[in-house]
Design an enzyme around this catalytic site. Structure first.
Site, PDB file in Angstrom:
ATOM      1  N   HIS A   1      -0.826   0.148   2.100  1.00 36.99           N
ATOM      2  CA  HIS A   1      -1.743   1.145   1.576  1.00 36.99           C
ATOM      3  C   HIS A   1      -1.897   2.242   2.626  1.00 36.99           C
ATOM      4  O   HIS A   1      -1.708   2.000   3.819  1.00 36.99           O
ATOM      5  CB  HIS A   1      -3.096   0.500   1.261  1.00 36.99           C
ATOM      6  CG  HIS A   1      -4.071   1.413   0.588  1.00 36.99           C
ATOM      7  ND1 HIS A   1      -3.757   2.150  -0.540  1.00 36.99           N
ATOM      8  CD2 HIS A   1      -5.365   1.731   0.892  1.00 36.99           C
ATOM      9  CE1 HIS A   1      -4.805   2.850  -0.920  1.00 36.99           C
ATOM     10  NE2 HIS A   1      -5.791   2.637  -0.064  1.00 36.99           N
TER      11      HIS A   1
ATOM     12  N   ASN B   1     -10.916   6.544   1.602  1.00 33.39           N
ATOM     13  CA  ASN B   1      -9.945   5.952   0.693  1.00 33.39           C
ATOM     14  C   ASN B   1      -9.763   6.849  -0.525  1.00 33.39           C
ATOM     15  O   ASN B   1     -10.438   7.880  -0.655  1.00 33.39           O
ATOM     16  CB  ASN B   1     -10.419   4.552   0.279  1.00 33.39           C
ATOM     17  CG  ASN B   1      -9.273   3.667  -0.209  1.00 33.39           C
ATOM     18  OD1 ASN B   1      -8.122   4.083  -0.239  1.00 33.39           O
ATOM     19  ND2 ASN B   1      -9.595   2.444  -0.570  1.00 33.39           N
TER      20      ASN B   1
END
Length: 349
Positions: free
Chosen positions: A293, A314
């Site tokens: 990620h 994020n």
């Protein structure tokens, strides 16, 4: 003898009655627990705007919701962790569905050649601020949501470009992730990509459009060349950060930094609204492996309990983590939590 026999019958009947009452009590408790969970699921659905196509799908998602709650509650009871898990918008997804939807498989891919990673050896860490939040300097756009498109790499790269553009020009402009998803030939769009290759593409193609001119769709499409015009931001190149926490700290003191992390996804699946500092499994910094990620480090600091952390942005919307952000511990191990110290890079304006 008859009296004793009659007494035994009475005792047996009483014991049977007590047994039936106990079973009924247990059944009632289970029914009450199930009802409570059903109500909790309904409240969760309302909060996250979730609806299902039919009762069969709803029943299936409720069972998954229950299993995830069971794991969350069990996890929170174990050890002296600095954070806790909770429900979030992914709580009705299995861990396999979450990985397939939100993470990329951790596959090794060639990285474009660049100069030697910056070590910042000439920069004294004593001169950097004790704590820093680039939001307070206006260098961070609001939380975005990649949806079901696996393009975290584009969001992490764009956030870093947005940051350095603000620092250099004084203008904070929301830039286009969709342009990278559609147009970067070295990426796989929603199937994954490489942040450094994205920086290389931005430099080579003349820059990034504003998000308002090339809006995010959450699906991969053909590059809309008719939309491409005067870019809203340009960069001169990019630089990798030396794989050490001190080098990363010095880099973040200069600008927001894109970073790659390695994980199995289990803990991120259950990470929720918490003031705790994320430390991985057993406070060791280990997050598992198998998936990848990309995030953006937008600052750092120290908690009132003395724990150092990274402030991380994020791309999963505001209903994940702390309004879309999280704090990840610093100083746990050489590689950093989820390996965050090992794969950081930033654009040069």
């Amino acid at each position: 003898m008859a009296l004793n026999f009659h007494f035994r019958l009475v005792v047996l009947a009483a014991l049977s009655l007590l047994g039936l009452l106990a079973l009924a009590s247990q059944a009632t408790a289970r029914t009450l627990e199930e009802t409570s969970l059903l109500l909790r699921h309904e409240k969760w659905m309302t909060r996250h705007g979730r609806s299902y196509k039919d009762d069969v799908e709803k029943a299936k998602r409720f069972q998954i919701f229950k299993e995830n709650l069971k794991f969350i509650e069990s996890f929170n009871k174990t050890g002296n962790l600095s954070y806790k898990l909770g429900t979030n918008k992914f709580t009705d997804l299995t861990i396999e569905e979450f990985r397939a939807t939100m993470l990329n498989e951790d596959k090794s891919s060639p990285v474009p050649k660049t100069s030697k990673p910056a070590s910042f050896t000439n920069e004294s860490l004593a001169q950097i601020p004790y704590s820093l939040d680039w939001r307070e300097h206006g260098a961070v756009t609001g939380i975005k949501d990649q949806g079901h498109c696996g393009c975290c790499w584009a969001f992490a790269a764009v956030a870093a470009v947005e940051g350095i553009t603000k620092i250099k020009t004084g203008q904070l402009i929301s830039l286009s992730e969709q342009q990278l998803v559609d147009c970067d030939p070295n990426s796989s769009g929603c199937g994954g990509g490489n942040r450094t290759e994205a920086f290389q593409f931005i430099k080579g193609s003349g820059g990034l459009m504003a998000e308002s001119d090339y809006p995010y769709e959450g699906v991969e499409a053909s590059c809309n060349t008719q939309t491409l015009g005067n870019p809203a931001a340009t960069i001169a190149g990019y630089q990798k950060v030396e794989a050490s926490e001190s080098a990363l700290l010095a880099a973040v003191a200069n600008q927001p930094i894109s970073a790659g992390i390695t994980l199995d996804g289990t803990l991120f699946h259950g990470y929720s609204r918490t003031n705790g500092i994320f430390t991985g499994y057993d406070n060791t910094g280990d997050c598992g492996s198998g998936h990848y990620h990309a995030v953006t480090i937008i600052g750092y600091g120290t908690s009132h309990k003395g724990m150092d952390y990274w402030l991380v942005k994020n791309s999963w919307g505001t209903d994940w983590g702390k309004n879309g952000y999280m704090k990840m511990a610093r100083g746990i191990n050489a590689e950093g939590v989820c390996g965050i110290n090992t794969s950081a890079s930033y654009p040069i304006a």
